[in-house]
Write a protein that holds these residues in place. Structure first.
Motif, PDB file in Angstrom:
ATOM      1  N   VAL A 155      24.755   1.380  16.462  1.00  0.00           N
ATOM      2  CA  VAL A 155      25.812   0.968  15.533  1.00  0.00           C
ATOM      3  C   VAL A 155      27.043   1.803  15.852  1.00  0.00           C
ATOM      4  O   VAL A 155      27.064   3.010  15.613  1.00  0.00           O
ATOM      5  N   GLU A 156      28.054   1.189  16.446  1.00  0.00           N
ATOM      6  CA  GLU A 156      29.265   1.919  16.782  1.00  0.00           C
ATOM      7  C   GLU A 156      30.176   2.052  15.560  1.00  0.00           C
ATOM      8  O   GLU A 156      30.160   1.222  14.658  1.00  0.00           O
ATOM      9  N   ASP A 157      30.964   3.148  15.562  1.00  0.00           N
ATOM     10  CA  ASP A 157      31.887   3.415  14.447  1.00  0.00           C
ATOM     11  C   ASP A 157      31.157   3.418  13.116  1.00  0.00           C
ATOM     12  O   ASP A 157      31.617   2.852  12.112  1.00  0.00           O
ATOM     13  N   ALA A 158      29.993   4.068  13.096  1.00  0.00           N
ATOM     14  CA  ALA A 158      29.142   4.038  11.905  1.00  0.00           C
ATOM     15  C   ALA A 158      29.779   4.738  10.713  1.00  0.00           C
ATOM     16  O   ALA A 158      29.372   4.507   9.576  1.00  0.00           O
ATOM     17  N   ARG A 159      30.769   5.582  10.959  1.00  0.00           N
ATOM     18  CA  ARG A 159      31.414   6.255   9.828  1.00  0.00           C
ATOM     19  C   ARG A 159      32.133   5.281   8.904  1.00  0.00           C
ATOM     20  O   ARG A 159      32.447   5.604   7.762  1.00  0.00           O
ATOM     21  N   ALA A 160      32.384   4.076   9.401  1.00  0.00           N
ATOM     22  CA  ALA A 160      33.019   3.056   8.557  1.00  0.00           C
ATOM     23  C   ALA A 160      32.027   2.371   7.630  1.00  0.00           C
ATOM     24  O   ALA A 160      32.428   1.537   6.818  1.00  0.00           O
TER      25      ALA A 160
ATOM     26  N   ASP B 145       0.830  -1.205   0.000  1.00  0.00           N
ATOM     27  CA  ASP B 145       0.000   0.000   0.000  1.00  0.00           C
ATOM     28  C   ASP B 145       0.859   1.247   0.000  1.00  0.00           C
ATOM     29  O   ASP B 145       0.438   2.300  -0.514  1.00  0.00           O
ATOM     30  N   ALA B 146       2.056   1.167   0.589  1.00  0.00           N
ATOM     31  CA  ALA B 146       2.970   2.307   0.601  1.00  0.00           C
ATOM     32  C   ALA B 146       4.385   1.799   0.807  1.00  0.00           C
ATOM     33  O   ALA B 146       4.640   0.980   1.690  1.00  0.00           O
ATOM     34  N   LEU B 147       5.304   2.264  -0.018  1.00  0.00           N
ATOM     35  CA  LEU B 147       6.738   2.001   0.123  1.00  0.00           C
ATOM     36  C   LEU B 147       7.413   3.363   0.114  1.00  0.00           C
ATOM     37  O   LEU B 147       7.476   4.021  -0.925  1.00  0.00           O
ATOM     38  N   ARG B 148       7.905   3.818   1.264  1.00  0.00           N
ATOM     39  CA  ARG B 148       8.437   5.179   1.307  1.00  0.00           C
ATOM     40  C   ARG B 148       9.657   5.283   2.216  1.00  0.00           C
ATOM     41  O   ARG B 148       9.832   4.513   3.151  1.00  0.00           O
ATOM     42  N   LEU B 149      10.467   6.274   1.896  1.00  0.00           N
ATOM     43  CA  LEU B 149      11.650   6.627   2.668  1.00  0.00           C
ATOM     44  C   LEU B 149      11.614   8.120   2.909  1.00  0.00           C
ATOM     45  O   LEU B 149      11.422   8.898   1.964  1.00  0.00           O
ATOM     46  N   SER B 150      11.790   8.552   4.152  1.00  0.00           N
ATOM     47  CA  SER B 150      11.927   9.969   4.438  1.00  0.00           C
ATOM     48  C   SER B 150      13.329  10.214   4.975  1.00  0.00           C
ATOM     49  O   SER B 150      13.882   9.387   5.712  1.00  0.00           O
ATOM     50  N   ALA B 151      13.904  11.340   4.595  1.00  0.00           N
ATOM     51  CA  ALA B 151      15.272  11.669   4.987  1.00  0.00           C
ATOM     52  C   ALA B 151      15.356  13.146   5.330  1.00  0.00           C
ATOM     53  O   ALA B 151      14.812  13.999   4.628  1.00  0.00           O
ATOM     54  N   SER B 152      16.036  13.445   6.442  1.00  0.00           N
ATOM     55  CA  SER B 152      16.260  14.832   6.841  1.00  0.00           C
ATOM     56  C   SER B 152      17.665  14.950   7.413  1.00  0.00           C
ATOM     57  O   SER B 152      18.324  13.947   7.709  1.00  0.00           O
ATOM     58  N   GLY B 153      18.126  16.178   7.574  1.00  0.00           N
ATOM     59  CA  GLY B 153      19.482  16.386   8.073  1.00  0.00           C
ATOM     60  C   GLY B 153      20.531  15.876   7.117  1.00  0.00           C
ATOM     61  O   GLY B 153      21.529  15.285   7.533  1.00  0.00           O
ATOM     62  N   LEU B 154      20.320  16.092   5.832  1.00  0.00           N
ATOM     63  CA  LEU B 154      21.213  15.518   4.817  1.00  0.00           C
ATOM     64  C   LEU B 154      22.618  16.114   4.857  1.00  0.00           C
ATOM     65  O   LEU B 154      23.558  15.507   4.333  1.00  0.00           O
ATOM     66  N   ALA B 155      22.766  17.282   5.460  1.00  0.00           N
ATOM     67  CA  ALA B 155      24.089  17.896   5.542  1.00  0.00           C
ATOM     68  C   ALA B 155      24.907  17.333   6.704  1.00  0.00           C
ATOM     69  O   ALA B 155      26.113  17.560   6.779  1.00  0.00           O
ATOM     70  N   ALA B 156      24.259  16.603   7.619  1.00  0.00           N
ATOM     71  CA  ALA B 156      24.951  16.037   8.772  1.00  0.00           C
ATOM     72  C   ALA B 156      25.722  14.777   8.361  1.00  0.00           C
ATOM     73  O   ALA B 156      25.455  14.196   7.311  1.00  0.00           O
ATOM     74  N   PRO B 157      26.718  14.347   9.185  1.00  0.00           N
ATOM     75  CA  PRO B 157      27.442  13.111   8.861  1.00  0.00           C
ATOM     76  C   PRO B 157      26.519  11.917   8.686  1.00  0.00           C
ATOM     77  O   PRO B 157      26.735  11.072   7.823  1.00  0.00           O
ATOM     78  N   PHE B 158      25.475  11.834   9.526  1.00  0.00           N
ATOM     79  CA  PHE B 158      24.474  10.778   9.406  1.00  0.00           C
ATOM     80  C   PHE B 158      23.098  11.427   9.328  1.00  0.00           C
ATOM     81  O   PHE B 158      22.662  12.080  10.280  1.00  0.00           O
ATOM     82  N   PRO B 159      22.386  11.287   8.231  1.00  0.00           N
ATOM     83  CA  PRO B 159      21.029  11.832   8.164  1.00  0.00           C
ATOM     84  C   PRO B 159      20.072  11.003   9.017  1.00  0.00           C
ATOM     85  O   PRO B 159      20.366   9.869   9.390  1.00  0.00           O
ATOM     86  N   THR B 160      18.931  11.571   9.309  1.00  0.00           N
ATOM     87  CA  THR B 160      17.858  10.850   9.977  1.00  0.00           C
ATOM     88  C   THR B 160      16.991  10.214   8.907  1.00  0.00           C
ATOM     89  O   THR B 160      16.485  10.907   8.016  1.00  0.00           O
ATOM     90  N   LEU B 161      16.828   8.891   8.971  1.00  0.00           N
ATOM     91  CA  LEU B 161      16.111   8.151   7.932  1.00  0.00           C
ATOM     92  C   LEU B 161      14.945   7.378   8.537  1.00  0.00           C
ATOM     93  O   LEU B 161      15.020   6.910   9.679  1.00  0.00           O
ATOM     94  N   ALA B 162      13.891   7.234   7.758  1.00  0.00           N
ATOM     95  CA  ALA B 162      12.760   6.402   8.149  1.00  0.00           C
ATOM     96  C   ALA B 162      12.267   5.656   6.917  1.00  0.00           C
ATOM     97  O   ALA B 162      11.887   6.274   5.920  1.00  0.00           O
ATOM     98  N   VAL B 163      12.311   4.328   6.961  1.00  0.00           N
ATOM     99  CA  VAL B 163      11.812   3.482   5.876  1.00  0.00           C
ATOM    100  C   VAL B 163      10.537   2.812   6.366  1.00  0.00           C
ATOM    101  O   VAL B 163      10.520   2.228   7.457  1.00  0.00           O
ATOM    102  N   GLU B 164       9.479   2.891   5.578  1.00  0.00           N
ATOM    103  CA  GLU B 164       8.202   2.298   5.959  1.00  0.00           C
ATOM    104  C   GLU B 164       7.612   1.533   4.782  1.00  0.00           C
ATOM    105  O   GLU B 164       7.472   2.072   3.685  1.00  0.00           O
ATOM    106  N   LEU B 165       7.288   0.268   5.017  1.00  0.00           N
ATOM    107  CA  LEU B 165       6.597  -0.569   4.047  1.00  0.00           C
ATOM    108  C   LEU B 165       5.256  -0.946   4.667  1.00  0.00           C
ATOM    109  O   LEU B 165       5.218  -1.626   5.700  1.00  0.00           O
ATOM    110  N   VAL B 166       4.165  -0.506   4.065  1.00  0.00           N
ATOM    111  CA  VAL B 166       2.829  -0.758   4.601  1.00  0.00           C
ATOM    112  C   VAL B 166       2.175  -1.879   3.795  1.00  0.00           C
ATOM    113  O   VAL B 166       2.033  -1.772   2.575  1.00  0.00           O
TER     114      VAL B 166
END
Length: 344
Positions: free
Chosen positions: A219-224, A129-150
């Protein structure tokens, strides 16, 4: 007469000035929108080329940008994105949208579904019914992501290895920068009312019922997580000493319930998980016995049957168990149940 004429001129000026200001603002906003739209298209192509230069395969059809005046809507036809590991996604169309006045947050949807590419395991079609990804803070080292499959439905393509689940009520994955250590990443995964494929280990574990799970950790050392070799990002992360810490979660499989926790998990050189998970389980025998009866070739039926027999001694009482991932296998006490989960 003079007073009436002067009043009329002032009245007309009072109407014209706001109209002129509105037209000027609209013209300025329109210029801004087209500049933003062009910048978005340029960045997409730059990023695609950077991936190609790193060994990725990235192809797509025409890109169409619409949404004036308040939104930027980018429609990409026939995207096909494949990492050097052989994993990736493809589909008929992807649509990305953002507010023109806040282009730092994007929502990406797959209105006609996606195909999940799993290397040698083949492709799996995903519809829902829905396959979506939202992303914010793209300028940061790690953006905030949300994946939702309904209400996703998973169908392996011809010749592909079967997928563990056939459908689910909802699947979610969330990531965000850790609040206390910028090198780490908080992750949460939730799967609700999942149904296993016929004869598979998930169907057996859930005793022909539904599987619901929620797991979160750090997730430690995520920059790797940036390797571009054939093994994928988790291989580089593992070589850099990456690990999961503070793992906590819940599991419901049919009539069985469990709280799980682990202070540390990591991947071995073969990509399979290593470490221990403590389980505070209620009626675990039903789930383990169902696993033993499954038709999956990956399940050690003898080991699962032995573990079920030992678990039966607890009856309906809550019991403390320990799952151990070692030597590429999943162990409950002396009993090997199945291969350990594989990250790469």
């Amino acid at each position: 007469m003079t007073d009436r004429s002067s009043s009329a001129r002032h009245s007309r000026r009072g109407l014209v000035v706001p109209l002129v200001l509105a037209l000027v603002a609209l013209a300025g906003w329109t210029v801004w929108w087209f500049v933003l739209a062009r910048e978005v298209e340029t960045r997409l192509e730059v990023q695609a080329q950077a991936l190609r230069d790193s060994g990725w395969s990235v192809t797509h059809g025409p890109i169409r940008t619409t949404g004036w005046p308040f939104r930027v809507r980018v429609q990409i036809a026939d995207p096909d994105i494949l990492a050097p590991s052989g994993q990736g996604v493809s589909g008929p169309v992807l649509v990305a949208e953002a507010n023109a006045y806040d282009p730092g947050k994007w929502v990406v949807i797959a209105p006609e579904g996606l195909a999940l590419v799993r290397g040698d395991k083949g492709r799996v079609d995903i519809r829902g019914d829905a396959l979506r990804l939202s992303a914010s803070g793209l300028a940061a080292p790690f953006p905030t992501l949300a994946v939702e499959l309904v209400n996703p439905v998973f169908t392996a393509q011809a010749g592909a290895e079967a997928f563990p689940i056939s459908r689910a009520g909802k699947i979610e994955l969330y990531t965000r920068p850790n609040a206390t250590d910028v090198a780490n990443l908080d992750v949460m995964f939730r799967m609700t009312d999942a149904e296993g494929r016929s004869g598979g280990p998930v169907e057996g574990l859930a005793q022909n019922g539904r599987l619901t799970a929620q797991v979160e950790g750090v997730v430690e050392d995520a920059r790797a997580l940036q390797g571009m070799d054939a093994a994928g990002v988790f291989a580089a992360w593992t070589r850099a000493g990456g690990r999961f810490t503070g793992v906590r979660g819940t599991l419901e499989a049919g009539q069985s319930r469990a709280l799980l926790s682990s202070d540390q998990l990591n991947a071995g050189p073969d990509g399979r998980l290593e470490g221990r998970i403590a389980l505070q389980a209620e009626q675990p025998m039903s789930a383990i016995a169902g696993l033993a009866r499954s038709g999956s070739g990956s399940v050690d039926r003898a080991g699962a049957a032995g573990a079920a027999a030992v678990s039966a001694a607890s009856g309906d009482r809550e019991v403390d168990l320990t799952i151990v991932f070692r030597d590429g296998r999943t162990w409950l006490g002396p009993f090997a149940l199945a291969p350990a989960p594989k990250l790469f």
